[in-house]
Design an enzyme around this catalytic site. Structure first.
Site, PDB file in Angstrom:
ATOM      1  N   HIS A  90       0.824  -1.207   0.000  1.00  0.00           N
ATOM      2  CA  HIS A  90       0.000   0.000   0.000  1.00  0.00           C
ATOM      3  C   HIS A  90       0.859   1.258   0.000  1.00  0.00           C
ATOM      4  O   HIS A  90       2.000   1.260   0.462  1.00  0.00           O
ATOM      5  CB  HIS A  90      -0.943   0.017   1.214  1.00  0.00           C
ATOM      6  CG  HIS A  90      -0.218   0.065   2.513  1.00  0.00           C
ATOM      7  ND1 HIS A  90       0.307   1.226   3.046  1.00  0.00           N
ATOM      8  CD2 HIS A  90       0.087  -0.916   3.391  1.00  0.00           C
ATOM      9  CE1 HIS A  90       0.894   0.964   4.186  1.00  0.00           C
ATOM     10  NE2 HIS A  90       0.783  -0.341   4.425  1.00  0.00           N
TER      11      HIS A  90
ATOM     12  N   GLU B 269      -1.846  -6.801   7.520  1.00  0.00           N
ATOM     13  CA  GLU B 269      -0.511  -6.571   8.069  1.00  0.00           C
ATOM     14  C   GLU B 269      -0.308  -7.425   9.316  1.00  0.00           C
ATOM     15  O   GLU B 269      -1.272  -7.853   9.955  1.00  0.00           O
ATOM     16  CB  GLU B 269      -0.346  -5.074   8.391  1.00  0.00           C
ATOM     17  CG  GLU B 269       0.962  -4.675   9.063  1.00  0.00           C
ATOM     18  CD  GLU B 269       2.207  -5.016   8.274  1.00  0.00           C
ATOM     19  OE1 GLU B 269       2.524  -6.213   8.134  1.00  0.00           O
ATOM     20  OE2 GLU B 269       2.891  -4.078   7.834  1.00  0.00           O
ATOM     21  N   ARG B 270       0.934  -7.626   9.643  1.00  0.00           N
ATOM     22  CA  ARG B 270       1.303  -8.278  10.898  1.00  0.00           C
ATOM     23  C   ARG B 270       0.720  -7.474  12.059  1.00  0.00           C
ATOM     24  O   ARG B 270       0.780  -6.236  12.066  1.00  0.00           O
ATOM     25  CB  ARG B 270       2.829  -8.281  10.959  1.00  0.00           C
ATOM     26  CG  ARG B 270       3.436  -8.615  12.266  1.00  0.00           C
ATOM     27  CD  ARG B 270       4.941  -8.404  12.168  1.00  0.00           C
ATOM     28  NE  ARG B 270       5.527  -8.623  13.471  1.00  0.00           N
ATOM     29  CZ  ARG B 270       6.788  -8.428  13.756  1.00  0.00           C
ATOM     30  NH1 ARG B 270       7.630  -8.008  12.833  1.00  0.00           N
ATOM     31  NH2 ARG B 270       7.253  -8.651  14.951  1.00  0.00           N
TER      32      ARG B 270
ATOM     33  N   GLN C 260       2.017   5.094   1.149  1.00  0.00           N
ATOM     34  CA  GLN C 260       2.330   5.608   2.489  1.00  0.00           C
ATOM     35  C   GLN C 260       1.037   5.882   3.267  1.00  0.00           C
ATOM     36  O   GLN C 260       0.134   6.551   2.779  1.00  0.00           O
ATOM     37  CB  GLN C 260       3.119   6.912   2.376  1.00  0.00           C
ATOM     38  CG  GLN C 260       3.481   7.508   3.732  1.00  0.00           C
ATOM     39  CD  GLN C 260       3.953   8.951   3.633  1.00  0.00           C
ATOM     40  OE1 GLN C 260       3.210   9.831   3.210  1.00  0.00           O
ATOM     41  NE2 GLN C 260       5.206   9.169   3.999  1.00  0.00           N
TER      42      GLN C 260
ATOM     43  N   ARG D  17      -6.048   1.080   4.001  1.00  0.00           N
ATOM     44  CA  ARG D  17      -4.874   1.582   3.273  1.00  0.00           C
ATOM     45  C   ARG D  17      -4.556   0.703   2.066  1.00  0.00           C
ATOM     46  O   ARG D  17      -4.135   1.208   1.021  1.00  0.00           O
ATOM     47  CB  ARG D  17      -3.674   1.746   4.199  1.00  0.00           C
ATOM     48  CG  ARG D  17      -3.213   0.522   4.953  1.00  0.00           C
ATOM     49  CD  ARG D  17      -2.229   0.928   6.062  1.00  0.00           C
ATOM     50  NE  ARG D  17      -1.669  -0.184   6.809  1.00  0.00           N
ATOM     51  CZ  ARG D  17      -2.222  -0.723   7.881  1.00  0.00           C
ATOM     52  NH1 ARG D  17      -3.387  -0.278   8.325  1.00  0.00           N
ATOM     53  NH2 ARG D  17      -1.624  -1.718   8.518  1.00  0.00           N
TER      54      ARG D  17
ATOM     55  N   ASN E 284       4.689  -6.612   5.825  1.00  0.00           N
ATOM     56  CA  ASN E 284       5.015  -7.914   6.405  1.00  0.00           C
ATOM     57  C   ASN E 284       4.235  -9.065   5.788  1.00  0.00           C
ATOM     58  O   ASN E 284       4.773 -10.163   5.641  1.00  0.00           O
ATOM     59  CB  ASN E 284       4.851  -7.873   7.919  1.00  0.00           C
ATOM     60  CG  ASN E 284       5.983  -7.120   8.569  1.00  0.00           C
ATOM     61  OD1 ASN E 284       7.131  -7.524   8.499  1.00  0.00           O
ATOM     62  ND2 ASN E 284       5.674  -5.985   9.179  1.00  0.00           N
TER      63      ASN E 284
ATOM     64  N   HIS F  94       0.489  -5.518   2.541  1.00  0.00           N
ATOM     65  CA  HIS F  94       1.275  -4.792   3.544  1.00  0.00           C
ATOM     66  C   HIS F  94       2.716  -5.293   3.562  1.00  0.00           C
ATOM     67  O   HIS F  94       3.010  -6.395   3.115  1.00  0.00           O
ATOM     68  CB  HIS F  94       0.623  -4.974   4.906  1.00  0.00           C
ATOM     69  CG  HIS F  94      -0.820  -4.582   4.881  1.00  0.00           C
ATOM     70  ND1 HIS F  94      -1.242  -3.305   5.154  1.00  0.00           N
ATOM     71  CD2 HIS F  94      -1.934  -5.293   4.558  1.00  0.00           C
ATOM     72  CE1 HIS F  94      -2.565  -3.240   5.013  1.00  0.00           C
ATOM     73  NE2 HIS F  94      -3.001  -4.439   4.648  1.00  0.00           N
TER      74      HIS F  94
END
Length: 191
Positions: A9, A85-86, A11, A58, A157, A155
């Site tokens: 994604h 994401e993580r 920023q 995001r 991670n 993401h």
């Protein structure tokens, strides 16, 4: 031969503020929108058959801008938490520099960069890998085997976990890999 495109994604507001984001639903900044537009332009001549993204705004916002720049191809979009994401647990929302002052930079580095040590109440990269890879094998890989070109917008991670799998990287090797926001990564997938 199918193509797999991975895009982190653009920023996010919390990337800009140097905060642990994890599962918090934070949107992208104006720069993030520009990054998404650039990714869409970079992919404009690539036929995409299906797109996957996480449940977080995001990633979804980035995907929508990419597809708009590609001419809004009429493709299925699959949204799944497996690509989130993580999770950073109790660190989410905290400023990374302030967290390093509080817990020590070495401890924060371990939480952020070790393969199998999770932050308090969060996920390690290994945990993220164990969530992402079964999803990839069950849902995304079959589409690639059918010869479909796939776009995954996710993401840092969750994509690092997938890259670790695709490139057969060791835990040490993947920890060195950085994934820039809004920069497409392309794989040719053989049958």
């Amino acid at each position: 031969m199918a193509k797999l495109f991975l895009v982190r994604h653009g920023q996010s507001q919390w990337n800009l503020e140097n905060r642990f984001t994890g599962w918090q639903d934070v949107d992208i900044t104006e720069l993030g929108q520009q990054e998404a537009r650039q990714a869409g332009l970079a992919l404009a001549n690539e036929p995409i058959d299906i797109a996957y993204t996480s449940t977080l705004i995001r990633a979804q916002h980035t995907l929508s801008i990419i597809l708009h720049e590609m001419g809004d191809p009429p493709i299925p979009i699959v949204i799944d938490a497996a690509l989130n994401e993580r999770g950073y647990g109790k660190l989410e929302g905290l400023n990374k520099a302030e967290t390093a002052e509080k817990y020590g930079s070495e401890q924060v580095h371990i939480w952020r960069r070790s393969f199998d040590v999770p932050p308090p109440g969060g996920e390690s990269l290994k945990d993220t890998y164990e969530r992402v890879i079964p999803y990839y094998e069950r849902f995304i890989a079959p589409k690639l085997k059918e010869g479909k070109n796939v776009l995954v917008v996710a993401h840092g991670n969750s994509l690092r976990a997938l890259i670790m799998f695709l490139e057969h990287l060791s835990p040490e090797q993947i920890l060195e890999r950085e994934i820039a926001t809004g920069q497409p990564i392309k794989y040719q997938i053989e049958e």
